[in-house]
Design an enzyme around this catalytic site. Sequence first.
Site, short mmCIF file in Angstrom:
data_model
loop_
_atom_site.label_atom_id
_atom_site.label_comp_id
_atom_site.label_asym_id
_atom_site.label_seq_id
_atom_site.Cartn_x
_atom_site.Cartn_y
_atom_site.Cartn_z
N TYR A 142 -31.53 35.25 -39.28
CA TYR A 142 -32.67 33.50 -39.81
C TYR A 142 -33.15 33.57 -38.18
CZ TYR A 142 -33.46 34.87 -44.56
OH TYR A 142 -33.47 34.77 -45.73
N LYS A 193 -20.08 43.12 -42.04
CA LYS A 193 -20.91 44.17 -41.89
C LYS A 193 -19.73 44.96 -40.56
CE LYS A 193 -22.76 48.30 -42.59
NZ LYS A 193 -21.85 49.43 -43.17
N ASP A 225 -22.15 46.65 -48.19
CA ASP A 225 -22.89 47.22 -48.36
C ASP A 225 -21.73 47.77 -49.88
OD1 ASP A 225 -20.35 48.10 -46.56
OD2 ASP A 225 -21.52 50.70 -46.61
N ASP A 249 -29.19 35.86 -48.56
CA ASP A 249 -29.61 35.60 -49.36
C ASP A 249 -30.27 36.94 -50.39
OD1 ASP A 249 -32.54 34.94 -49.79
OD2 ASP A 249 -32.99 36.94 -48.71
N ASP A 253 -30.03 36.96 -54.67
CA ASP A 253 -30.80 37.85 -55.85
C ASP A 253 -30.31 38.85 -56.63
OD1 ASP A 253 -33.33 35.87 -54.41
OD2 ASP A 253 -34.14 37.69 -55.10
#
Length: 361
Positions: A142, A193, A225, A249, A253
Site C-alpha cells: 500500500y 509468500k 495462497d 486486506d 474480507d
Amino acid sequence: MSTHRIAVLAGDGIGQEVTPQAQKILQVVAKATGASFEFEAGLVGGAAIDATGGPIPESTLRLAEQSDAILFGAVGGPKWDDAPQERRPERGLLALRKELDLFANLRPARCFPMLVDSSPLKRSVVEGTDLMVVRELTGGLYFGEPRGREDFADGGARAVNTMAYTSREIERVARAAFDVAMKRRKRLASVDKANVLIVSQLWREVVTRVAKDYPQVQLEHVLVDNCAMALVHTPTHFDTIVTENTFGDILSDEAAILAGSMGMLPSASLGGRVGLYEPVHGTAPDIAGQGIANPIAAILSAAMLLRYSLGRGGDADRIDAAVLRVLEQGYRTRDVYADGTTLVGTTEMGDLIAREVERSY
Ligand code: IPM
Ligand code: MG
C-alpha cells in the site's frame, strides 16, 4: 471524572447510517456509568471531497490527532470512482492510518452460533470459528516506494507499486500479534509468500526471531495462497493470523464470510496514541440510504474502542453480550435474515442493542 474526546468520522454510504448507532451505544454507556464522552464530527472521504475538494481536510487530521479515539464509518462510492488516486475518498483513510501510525489492524472474525446458517459455507466448516487477523496497516504494498506510473509516447504505460518492509516495521506488528495471541489461544499463523518474495523472506526471518520472546505461543508460517484456501476449508484451524497489508486486506474480507456477513465484523487500528475503530464492511453503495444496513459491525467497533483506547473492557463486554442477546431474541437485519427471524432496520437494531446494554447495568 475525565472527559474522553471521540472524533466521529462517519464518511460515506452506510458509514453515515451505522456510525450514529455506534455513537448511540456509547451514549448509553456514558449515561449508565457516569463516564463522559465528548463527540466531535469531522469530514472524511467522498463527503470531504464534495465539501472541501480533498479526501481529508487539515481540520479532520487535527481533530483526529487531538482526540482520544476515532469512531470511523466507511469511505468511497461510485460517485468518486473516476478520481485520480490522490483524490479518491480512500486516500483519507490511508492518510489517517499513516499520520496516526496505526500499524496494527485487529480484525476479529467469529462465527456467531445463531448465524451459522447465514454463512454460505457449510455449518460443519464454519461452526466454532473464532479467529483474529492482525493486518499490518502502514507499510507493504500500500505504501512502498517507488510507486507511480509512466506513460509512453507509443500509448503504452508502466505502473509500479512496491511491497517493502523494514525489519523494524515487521518486528513491531509481529510483537503486537504475539501479544494478541497470548490473550487468546496462544497460536499464531504468520502469513507470507516466502517461496517467491524476498520481502516475505525477511518477514519470516523477523517473525521467527520475535517468537523467541514468546515461547508459550505456537508459531507456524503459512503461505498466503494456502491460507486463503484453508480459511474456507478449515477455518477452525486458526487462532491469530499476522500478515502484510494487502494480504490482510484480502484475507480479512474472506474471513468475514465465516462470520455470516461483512455486517458483523468490527476492527481496531492501533499503534500510535490514538486508536481508530471501524466496521470492516465499507460503504455498501448498493444498499446505502435505505436504512437497512447492519449496524452490528459499527457497534462492536465501538466496543473495541472502549476496550483498547479507554481501558473500559467491562463496558465492552456488556456491548458484546447485548449484541448476542438481541441476535438470540431473533432480530436480524437483512444481510443475516433467515426464515423464522424478525427483520429489522438499522435504527431499530441499534435501539434493540441499546436497550440490552442499558438493562445490563
Ligand atoms: C479496508 C478497506 C480499505 C483498505 C480501503 C477502503 C482503502 O478495504 O479497510 O479493508 O484497502 O484498507
Ligand atoms: Mg478491505
